[in-house]
Write a protein that holds these residues in place. Structure first.
Motif, short mmCIF file in Angstrom:
data_model
loop_
_atom_site.label_atom_id
_atom_site.label_comp_id
_atom_site.label_asym_id
_atom_site.label_seq_id
_atom_site.Cartn_x
_atom_site.Cartn_y
_atom_site.Cartn_z
N GLN A 175 83.42 99.34 56.37
CA GLN A 175 82.79 99.36 54.69
C GLN A 175 83.54 99.82 53.93
O GLN A 175 83.39 99.96 52.27
N GLY A 176 85.13 100.44 54.62
CA GLY A 176 85.17 101.79 53.69
C GLY A 176 86.80 101.71 54.05
O GLY A 176 87.51 100.55 54.75
N SER A 177 87.86 102.80 54.44
CA SER A 177 88.88 103.01 54.59
C SER A 177 89.54 103.70 55.24
O SER A 177 89.04 105.18 54.62
N VAL A 178 90.60 104.22 56.09
CA VAL A 178 91.17 104.94 56.03
C VAL A 178 92.59 105.10 55.30
O VAL A 178 93.13 104.24 55.56
N SER A 179 93.13 106.96 55.23
CA SER A 179 94.66 106.39 55.24
C SER A 179 95.75 105.76 55.88
O SER A 179 95.53 105.66 57.21
N SER B 14 105.33 109.77 49.66
CA SER B 14 105.95 108.17 49.67
C SER B 14 105.10 107.97 49.51
O SER B 14 103.95 107.82 49.52
N ILE B 15 105.43 106.04 49.48
CA ILE B 15 104.55 104.73 48.90
C ILE B 15 103.58 104.61 49.88
O ILE B 15 101.99 104.07 50.15
N LEU B 16 104.13 105.10 51.77
CA LEU B 16 103.42 104.94 52.17
C LEU B 16 102.27 106.10 52.17
O LEU B 16 100.85 105.87 52.61
N ASP B 17 102.15 107.26 51.68
CA ASP B 17 101.08 108.44 50.95
C ASP B 17 99.36 107.46 50.00
O ASP B 17 98.49 107.56 49.75
#
Length: 365
Positions: A154-158, A143-146
């Motif tokens: 300085q980064g990101s997480v799902s 889904s678009i949530l993925d």
């Protein structure tokens, strides 16, 4: 009108064994394809019953009306030129009038597009097949949530991991199950693409629309959020990547549904990650095109049977077959620049031949 009608009424002008047997590439499992040319009775041709082509149910036997046949020759259609260039030992019947049709009267620079152009499209198809085999797509659709991510330092997480692992912060108190996407509200951030401020309403009384309304959604939702509310996070939605994924997913599972399982299993057995039979014919087609511009003629019986069957058997790597194709394409370009073939077949000359054939046929009826 059926194929049997053509024979019963003596309407055949030409009939030959075609395909792998004509090319000299037949094996014990090869089918026998038949191609031919016919003419229509005068009343059908001049009336309202013109039939340009007649085939059996499996299309391994096909006959072309003489006018349609010459029209396709004038367009340098590879399949039709190959019929006209059939080896003598493959001809089952040839009306004397067919001697008026010479392959050399039709060959032109158009062959670069019809032969090599088609072969290049098959190479692209083979590359696509290679991609599909090497990179299978899971049946369970994402889904678009993925494709959403929460900024974290300085980064990101799902997004999914963040929702599951969220703990009390900024006055938001949640249970052990983490946050619910349905209670989230998004507000677009000006002058950015795909960036959102994420708000959370544990009580549900603010009427946030959630991040998506259902698993099939193709975009995220934005909500109306009171000005005094504070965002709990900032989210990025990679909509471009999601669009590419949807296209790949659709094409992959369409391919799975339509693929020839017997051929696919052969390809899986040899493990070279390409449709080996298709690539054999692609290389053969490129070699024919090279021959046309190199010699000004077309001979379809191959001289490198073992090499081509080796490709069909999957004994050559995908990379080596692609290199052969690229070398042939370069050779075609080189010979194309020096060929004496005309830009187009002589339409006046070949059309007059058609008229001559028709006149002799109908005057004899």
């Amino acid at each position: 009108m059926t194929i049997q009608d053509l024979k019963n009424k003596n309407l055949l002008l030409f009939e030959a064994i075609s395909g792998s047997r004509a090319f000299g590439l037949a094996t014990e499992n090869s089918d026998t394809d038949i191609r031919g040319v016919y003419y229509l009775p005068k009343e059908d041709f001049f009336g309202l019953n013109y039939i340009p082509q007649i085939s059996n149910e499996t299309n391994d036997i096909t006959y072309y009306e003489i006018g349609r046949f010459i029209e396709l020759l004038q367009k340098n259609n590879p399949n039709i030129l190959e019929i006209l260039a059939s080896p003598e030992d493959c001809m089952l019947y040839r009306h004397p009038l067919m001697d008026l049709l010479k392959t050399e009267d039709f060959l032109s620079r158009l062959c670069k597009g019809t032969f090599a152009g088609y072969a290049v499209s098959q190479i692209k198809k083979a590359k696509g097949l290679n991609k599909k085999i090497v990179n299978p797509v899971d049946k369970e659709r994402k889904s678009i949530l993925d494709f959403c991510f929460i900024l974290d330092g300085q980064g990101s997480v799902s997004l999914k991991n963040w929702l599951n692992e969220f703990r009390s912060s900024g006055g938001v108190s949640v249970g052990r199950g983490g946050l619910s996407q349905e209670n989230c509200g998004l507000v677009s951030i000006d002058h950015t693409k795909g960036m959102y401020a994420l708000f959370y309403d544990e009580s549900g009384i603010l009427g946030y629309k959630g991040i998506i309304q259902n698993e099939e959604a193709n975009q995220v939702c934005v909500s109306s959020v009171p000005k005094n509310e504070k965002p709990v996070a900032y989210m990025f939605c990679n909509l471009d990547a999601y669009s590419v994924y949807c296209k790949d997913y659709r094409e992959y599972w369409k391919w799975v549904a339509e693929r020839n399982e017997d051929r696919y299993n052969v390809n899986q057995t040899h493990g070279q990650n390409y449709d080996s039979k298709n690539m054999m014919h692609t290389i053969r087609l490129l070699q024919s095109c090279e021959q046309i511009f190199k010699t000004g003629s077309l001979t379809i019986r191959v001289e490198n049977r073992d090499e081509l069957l080796d490709i069909k058997a999957g004994n050559q790597s995908y990379e080596s077959v692609m290199q052969k194709a690229e070398n042939l394409i370069q050779s075609i370009e080189d010979h194309y620049s020096t060929t004496t073939l005309p830009d187009f077949p002589d339409l006046d000359k070949t059309t007059k031949i058609l008229i001559q054939i028709r006149e002799k046929l109908y005057n004899n009826e």
